[in-house]
Scaffold this motif. Structure first.
Motif, mmCIF file in Angstrom:
data_model
loop_
_atom_site.group_PDB
_atom_site.id
_atom_site.type_symbol
_atom_site.label_atom_id
_atom_site.label_comp_id
_atom_site.label_asym_id
_atom_site.label_seq_id
_atom_site.Cartn_x
_atom_site.Cartn_y
_atom_site.Cartn_z
ATOM 1 N N SER A 14 -17.592 20.018 114.927
ATOM 2 C CA SER A 14 -16.245 20.500 115.222
ATOM 3 C C SER A 14 -15.238 19.361 115.143
ATOM 4 O O SER A 14 -14.150 19.511 114.566
ATOM 5 C CB SER A 14 -16.204 21.137 116.611
ATOM 6 O OG SER A 14 -17.035 22.276 116.679
ATOM 7 N N GLU B 1 -14.121 24.959 118.020
ATOM 8 C CA GLU B 1 -15.436 25.574 118.203
ATOM 9 C C GLU B 1 -16.050 25.951 116.855
ATOM 10 O O GLU B 1 -16.794 26.930 116.748
ATOM 11 C CB GLU B 1 -15.328 26.792 119.113
ATOM 12 C CG GLU B 1 -14.931 26.416 120.529
ATOM 13 C CD GLU B 1 -15.338 27.468 121.551
ATOM 14 O OE1 GLU B 1 -15.981 27.089 122.542
ATOM 15 O OE2 GLU B 1 -15.017 28.654 121.345
ATOM 16 N N GLY C 186 -22.534 19.989 117.964
ATOM 17 C CA GLY C 186 -21.129 20.222 118.250
ATOM 18 C C GLY C 186 -20.198 19.167 117.683
ATOM 19 O O GLY C 186 -18.983 19.369 117.618
ATOM 20 N N HIS D 117 -15.051 32.407 125.021
ATOM 21 C CA HIS D 117 -14.778 31.111 124.411
ATOM 22 C C HIS D 117 -13.349 31.075 123.882
ATOM 23 O O HIS D 117 -12.768 32.107 123.515
ATOM 24 C CB HIS D 117 -15.761 30.849 123.261
ATOM 25 C CG HIS D 117 -17.173 30.644 123.731
ATOM 26 N ND1 HIS D 117 -17.669 29.406 124.065
ATOM 27 C CD2 HIS D 117 -18.186 31.522 123.920
ATOM 28 C CE1 HIS D 117 -18.938 29.520 124.423
ATOM 29 N NE2 HIS D 117 -19.275 30.797 124.353
ATOM 30 N N ASP E 164 -23.883 28.424 121.403
ATOM 31 C CA ASP E 164 -22.995 27.568 122.181
ATOM 32 C C ASP E 164 -23.501 26.123 122.118
ATOM 33 O O ASP E 164 -24.249 25.666 122.986
ATOM 34 C CB ASP E 164 -22.920 28.057 123.630
ATOM 35 C CG ASP E 164 -21.808 27.350 124.408
ATOM 36 O OD1 ASP E 164 -21.155 26.465 123.818
ATOM 37 O OD2 ASP E 164 -21.610 27.669 125.588
ATOM 38 N N TYR F 218 -21.438 23.443 121.917
ATOM 39 C CA TYR F 218 -20.222 22.651 122.102
ATOM 40 C C TYR F 218 -20.527 21.230 122.556
ATOM 41 O O TYR F 218 -19.954 20.268 122.044
ATOM 42 C CB TYR F 218 -19.323 23.349 123.121
ATOM 43 C CG TYR F 218 -17.892 22.861 123.138
ATOM 44 C CD1 TYR F 218 -16.961 23.369 122.244
ATOM 45 C CD2 TYR F 218 -17.472 21.905 124.052
ATOM 46 C CE1 TYR F 218 -15.640 22.936 122.262
ATOM 47 C CE2 TYR F 218 -16.162 21.468 124.074
ATOM 48 C CZ TYR F 218 -15.250 21.978 123.183
ATOM 49 O OH TYR F 218 -13.942 21.532 123.200
#
Length: 254
Positions: A118, A99, A115, A56, A108, A110
């Motif tokens: 972020s 991230e 997500g 990542h 994960d 994202y």
């Protein structure tokens, strides 16, 4: 323009902060464009792998942040080394906070709803750094005239008052309003005078024995969230990309 730049940016030693902010925002925007292209299967980009392990971009972000941070501490903020370290630090911070949700959830996430955190953290960080860049302008400038001292004294008083309003908004459970209100005075004023959100420190302190105020605050928070949830999600999707739809779980299956 050159005189203003030197007196307000170079002389107070704020050029590294400006460079770090610019690198931070630019890195985030470029990273989001690249990840969206990878997601869509377009362009020459692809995920970085080493021995079957997906690397990542938070990993090189941490490395750049460490190098830039320690380099900035060891260098002169007025020299070229400080500027280079500021760019490295801003670039690394942009990669790391892009991230942030992955670090928070250790997963994960994202392209999921989680997500979105972020994007929120990046926007809030950019706003706070912008506040540092603009709010501390009255400090660090040498050899001011009497008129400049008076003008900057007025600015300092205004910043202090606006900061207190932002703190009131924060105590009312309005974090975003407090952050952006620290930059825009009218936003802080509105956040300070409106009803507090339920469960906030202000509501617990002042609405404990006022059931009508608690009911009004709860109703207003519900209407506000219902009204602005859609536009906020649309803005987040425009900045960071639309999350993947959640898988539908059939009854009786785990």
């Amino acid at each position: 323009m050159g005189h203003w730049w030197y007196r307000n940016i170079v002389e107070p030693g704020k050029l590294p902060l400006l460079l770090a902010l610019a690198a931070f925002v630019l890195t985030f925007l470029v990273t989001r464009v690249i990840t969206r292209l990878i997601r869509a299967g377009r362009g020459p980009f692809g995920n970085v792998r080493a021995g079957g392990l997906h690397i990542h971009h938070v990993v090189p972000g941490v490395v750049l942040t460490v190098i830039g941070g320690f380099g900035a501490v060891a260098s002169d903020r007025h020299g070229m080394g400080g500027a280079v370290c500021a760019v490295l630090f801003g670039t690394g911070a942009g990669l790391v906070l892009d991230e942030f949700a992955l670090i928070l959830h250790l997963d994960d996430v994202y392209w999921t709803d989680e997500g979105r955190k972020s994007v929120e953290v990046v926007v809030l960080t950019a706003a706070l750094v912008g506040l540092l860049l603009a709010g501390f302008a009255p400090f660090g400038v040498n050899d001011l005239s009497q008129q400049e001292l008076q003008d900057r004294g007025t600015v300092i008083a205004g910043i202090a008052g606006n900061f207190l309003l932002a703190l009131v908004a924060l105590s009312k459970g309005k974090g975003r309003t407090a952050v952006f209100g620290a930059v825009v005075p009218l936003v802080a004023l509105v956040g300070a005078v409106r009803l507090a959100r339920p469960g906030s420190p202000w509501a617990r302190r002042f609405y404990g024995r006022r059931p009508r105020a608690r009911a009004r605050a709860t109703l207003r928070a519900y209407r506000h969230d219902r009204r602005w949830a859609g536009p906020r999600r649309a803005l987040q999707d425009w900045i960071g990309g639309k999350p993947d739809p959640r898988p539908v779980r059939l009854p009786g299956r785990r």
